[in-house]
Design a protein around this motif. Structure first.
Motif, mmCIF file in Angstrom:
data_model
loop_
_atom_site.group_PDB
_atom_site.id
_atom_site.type_symbol
_atom_site.label_atom_id
_atom_site.label_comp_id
_atom_site.label_asym_id
_atom_site.label_seq_id
_atom_site.Cartn_x
_atom_site.Cartn_y
_atom_site.Cartn_z
ATOM 1 N N UNK A 1 -20.332 1.099 16.466
ATOM 2 C CA UNK A 1 -19.987 -0.353 16.059
ATOM 3 C C UNK A 1 -19.729 -1.208 17.237
ATOM 4 N N UNK A 2 -20.619 -2.180 17.248
ATOM 5 C CA UNK A 2 -20.232 -3.262 18.064
ATOM 6 C C UNK A 2 -19.120 -4.120 17.438
ATOM 7 N N UNK A 3 -18.659 -4.825 18.410
ATOM 8 C CA UNK A 3 -17.302 -5.721 18.112
ATOM 9 C C UNK A 3 -17.807 -6.586 16.706
ATOM 10 N N UNK A 4 -19.003 -7.296 16.796
ATOM 11 C CA UNK A 4 -19.515 -7.911 15.731
ATOM 12 C C UNK A 4 -19.682 -7.115 14.481
ATOM 13 N N UNK A 5 -20.230 -6.165 14.581
ATOM 14 C CA UNK A 5 -20.367 -5.198 13.376
ATOM 15 C C UNK A 5 -18.799 -4.633 12.822
ATOM 16 N N UNK A 6 -17.875 -4.362 13.657
ATOM 17 C CA UNK A 6 -16.694 -4.326 13.264
ATOM 18 C C UNK A 6 -15.805 -5.371 12.411
ATOM 19 N N UNK A 7 -16.019 -6.514 13.056
ATOM 20 C CA UNK A 7 -15.495 -7.807 12.462
ATOM 21 C C UNK A 7 -16.175 -8.227 11.284
ATOM 22 N N UNK A 8 -17.467 -8.109 11.018
ATOM 23 C CA UNK A 8 -18.336 -8.313 9.787
ATOM 24 C C UNK A 8 -17.850 -7.186 8.777
ATOM 25 N N UNK B 1 -11.641 -13.804 12.627
ATOM 26 C CA UNK B 1 -11.939 -13.223 11.394
ATOM 27 C C UNK B 1 -11.440 -11.584 11.061
ATOM 28 N N UNK B 2 -11.318 -10.891 12.095
ATOM 29 C CA UNK B 2 -10.706 -9.402 12.048
ATOM 30 C C UNK B 2 -9.263 -9.685 11.563
ATOM 31 N N UNK C 1 -9.129 -10.896 8.088
ATOM 32 C CA UNK C 1 -9.380 -9.867 7.103
ATOM 33 C C UNK C 1 -8.214 -8.905 7.050
ATOM 34 N N UNK C 2 -7.630 -8.416 7.955
ATOM 35 C CA UNK C 2 -6.588 -7.539 7.639
ATOM 36 C C UNK C 2 -5.485 -8.198 7.109
ATOM 37 N N UNK C 3 -5.188 -9.573 7.259
ATOM 38 C CA UNK C 3 -4.043 -10.213 6.502
ATOM 39 C C UNK C 3 -4.622 -10.368 5.098
ATOM 40 N N UNK C 4 -5.804 -10.804 4.601
ATOM 41 C CA UNK C 4 -6.115 -10.908 3.315
ATOM 42 C C UNK C 4 -5.871 -9.556 2.603
ATOM 43 N N UNK D 1 -6.837 -21.821 12.515
ATOM 44 C CA UNK D 1 -6.508 -21.894 11.143
ATOM 45 C C UNK D 1 -6.196 -20.380 10.652
ATOM 46 N N UNK D 2 -7.299 -19.784 11.082
ATOM 47 C CA UNK D 2 -7.264 -18.392 10.427
ATOM 48 C C UNK D 2 -6.346 -17.371 11.292
ATOM 49 N N UNK D 3 -6.258 -17.548 12.345
ATOM 50 C CA UNK D 3 -5.179 -16.853 13.014
ATOM 51 C C UNK D 3 -3.683 -16.854 12.654
ATOM 52 N N UNK D 4 -3.457 -18.408 12.575
ATOM 53 C CA UNK D 4 -2.123 -18.679 12.313
ATOM 54 C C UNK D 4 -1.687 -18.335 10.698
#
Length: 227
Positions: free
Chosen positions: A38-45, A82-83, A86-89, A118-121
């Motif tokens: 997986x690339x970083x984009x694929x991991x994140x997505x 985004x990563x 996702x983990x926080x969600x 905003x997503x990081x916070x």
């Protein structure tokens, strides 16, 4: 399916908000086997797709976290945000991953968009991840970009500050000013969330008379709400 096809399939179903549990389980199982491809984009997505559909697959997220830590320097600022989101969600607090994201986000803070901030916070607050250097950097960057936030971004920032009892007055003042500017675009939930956040912040006792300062901000900036 190869890594790109797995990630694209998961993301396509997430965009449609269609959760086929057998399919998602099969994607997860195959992704774990091929995670090093997986690339970083694929991991994140992939993480974003599963989080959007509220599908918690622990082996998959453990594999994503491990691979993400190894590739963290290759992540873009959006992929970091985004990563983290996702983990926080899914309320998955992987400490090595959070530490890696924090360090890399600090390094790339000037590149992070308003939505990314905003997503990081929000992720930090959701997981109660108290990283003071990161929060200080997020606050400073958010003040600079305060006029670029959409209503949800502003409410997420306010909620994050309240949840973590983080009273950075330049940030709070910037949130208040930007919220007033966009008040006509706020829905009922946005208004409630900002009001709730200011109330919670007004109850915090940090030894610097937060109650007085928070109420003063609310009075100065949000007086218009009552008219």
């Amino acid at each position: 399916l190869i890594a790109q096809e797995l990630a694209n399939t998961a993301w396509s179903f997430a965009k449609l908000l269609v959760c086929d549990e057998p399919l998602m389980a099969a994607i997860a199982a195959q992704a774990v086997k091929t995670i090093h491809d997986f690339t970083t984009q694929e991991l994140s997505n992939t993480a974003l797709a599963f989080a959007t559909l509220d599908v918690t697959n622990v082996p998959l997220f453990q594999a994503i976290a491990s691979e993400a830590v190894a590739l963290i320097h290759d992540f873009t600022e959006q992929e970091l945000a985004n990563t983290a989101w996702s983990f926080a969600r899914l309320e998955l607090a992987d400490v090595p991953l959070l530490e890696s994201i924090s360090r890399e986000a600090l390094r790339k803070m000037t590149e992070v968009s308003a939505q990314g901030l905003a997503n990081l916070a929000w992720a930090c607050a959701k997981l109660l991840w108290h990283d003071r250097p990161l929060m200080a950097a997020l606050s400073a960057a958010s003040v600079r970009h305060s006029q670029e936030f959409i209503p949800q971004g502003l409410t997420n920032l306010a909620w994050s500050c309240a949840t973590m009892a983080y009273c950075d007055f330049p940030l709070l003042d910037a949130i208040a000013a930007a919220s007033i500017h966009r008040l006509s675009n706020f829905n009922a939930q946005d208004c409630f969330m900002v009001a709730w956040s200011w109330y919670i912040l007004s109850m915090v006792d940090s030894g610097v008379d937060v109650h007085r300062h928070a109420l003063r901000l609310a009075g100065q900036r949000f007086l218009v709400v009552s008219h």
